[in-house]
Scaffold this active site. Structure first.
Site, PDB file in Angstrom:
ATOM      1  N   GLY A  92       5.373   3.324  -1.110  1.00 31.09           N
ATOM      2  CA  GLY A  92       5.557   4.236   0.011  1.00 31.09           C
ATOM      3  C   GLY A  92       6.250   3.509   1.146  1.00 31.09           C
ATOM      4  O   GLY A  92       7.092   2.637   0.929  1.00 31.09           O
ATOM      5  N   CYS A  93       5.897   3.853   2.378  1.00 30.67           N
ATOM      6  CA  CYS A  93       6.510   3.222   3.547  1.00 30.67           C
ATOM      7  C   CYS A  93       6.395   1.708   3.444  1.00 30.67           C
ATOM      8  O   CYS A  93       5.312   1.158   3.241  1.00 30.67           O
ATOM      9  CB  CYS A  93       5.831   3.713   4.815  1.00 30.67           C
ATOM     10  SG  CYS A  93       6.452   2.943   6.327  1.00 30.67           S
ATOM     11  N   PHE A  94       7.503   1.018   3.607  1.00 33.97           N
ATOM     12  CA  PHE A  94       7.488  -0.431   3.364  1.00 33.97           C
ATOM     13  C   PHE A  94       6.924  -1.266   4.497  1.00 33.97           C
ATOM     14  O   PHE A  94       6.679  -2.448   4.341  1.00 33.97           O
ATOM     15  CB  PHE A  94       8.851  -0.960   2.928  1.00 33.97           C
ATOM     16  CG  PHE A  94      10.061  -0.561   3.748  1.00 33.97           C
ATOM     17  CD1 PHE A  94       9.988  -0.167   5.061  1.00 33.97           C
ATOM     18  CD2 PHE A  94      11.329  -0.596   3.152  1.00 33.97           C
ATOM     19  CE1 PHE A  94      11.125   0.168   5.799  1.00 33.97           C
ATOM     20  CE2 PHE A  94      12.475  -0.268   3.869  1.00 33.97           C
ATOM     21  CZ  PHE A  94      12.367   0.106   5.197  1.00 33.97           C
TER      22      PHE A  94
END
Length: 208
Positions: A44-46
């Site tokens: 997901g969001c890094f």
């Protein structure tokens, strides 16, 4: 998922980033020390995913970028359209004599939801998919074995089926990890109150 023919054209010039990791002080680009290995993961969001790994003892360097797609040197805005084919990814450079691959895989499985296809919570799109991109045959075998192990733990607790993409790095889209813009590198160190949706999720890998 889009195909190579459908992807945005991109650009020939790489995005500029700092030379060194904002937390670890190590180089953000190789060559890496002899004997060190590289693993790429998508959770997901890094932003939050990267912090999990830079806080792991034995990890030499981390960076965030785009991998598994077709557009050369994509921007964040382009990647968020899902028209580049990339996942938001974290590069993990580690010393296998100081941290086991299984420990890193445990951090991966436990700290996101690998059962939701192309999303993490409210972050929806192929760019947020769960992924492991391996760089050696041994990593590939270990990743597959860890998926089976964690699936058993999830099933025992009544959770769903893992959707994680597992592939050799060279077979993930065009096979290139493209560094994200510099403001994304070490984002939660630069922005301590920044968005993070990562943390223990569903089931323990250690007890699987």
């Amino acid at each position: 998922m889009i195909t190579a023919d459908e992807a945005m054209p991109g650009r020939d010039t790489a995005l500029e980033i700092a030379d060194r990791h904002v937390v670890l002080g190590t180089p953000l680009k190789g060559p890496w020390p002899d004997g060190f290995d590289v693993l790429y993961v998508g959770m997901g969001c890094f932003w939050g995913a990267e912090r999990i790994f830079w806080q792991t003892e034995g990890v030499y360097a981390t960076a965030v970028g785009y991998m598994g797609g077709w557009t050369p040197n994509p921007t964040y805005i382009e990647t968020c359209t899902a028209q580049t084919g990339h996942a938001e990814a974290v590069m993990v450079v580690y010393d296998p004599s100081a941290v086991s691959l299984d420990t890193l895989l445990g951090r991966f499985w436990e700290n996101h939801d690998p059962t939701t296809l192309h999303r993490q919570g409210g972050d929806i799109g192929t760019q947020y998919r769960s992924a492991i991109f391996t760089t050696t045959p041994a990593q590939a075998a270990a990743a597959q074995a860890s998926r089976e192990r964690y699936q058993s733990a999830l099933t025992d607790k009544g959770f769903g089926t893992i959707t994680t993409q597992i592939a050799p790095a060279e077979d993930a889209g065009d096979g290139v990890f493209y560094y994200a813009e510099d403001y994304h590198q070490g984002y939660l160190q630069k922005n301590p109150g920044g968005y993070c949706n990562h943390g223990f999720c569903q089931a323990s890998y250690v007890g699987a």
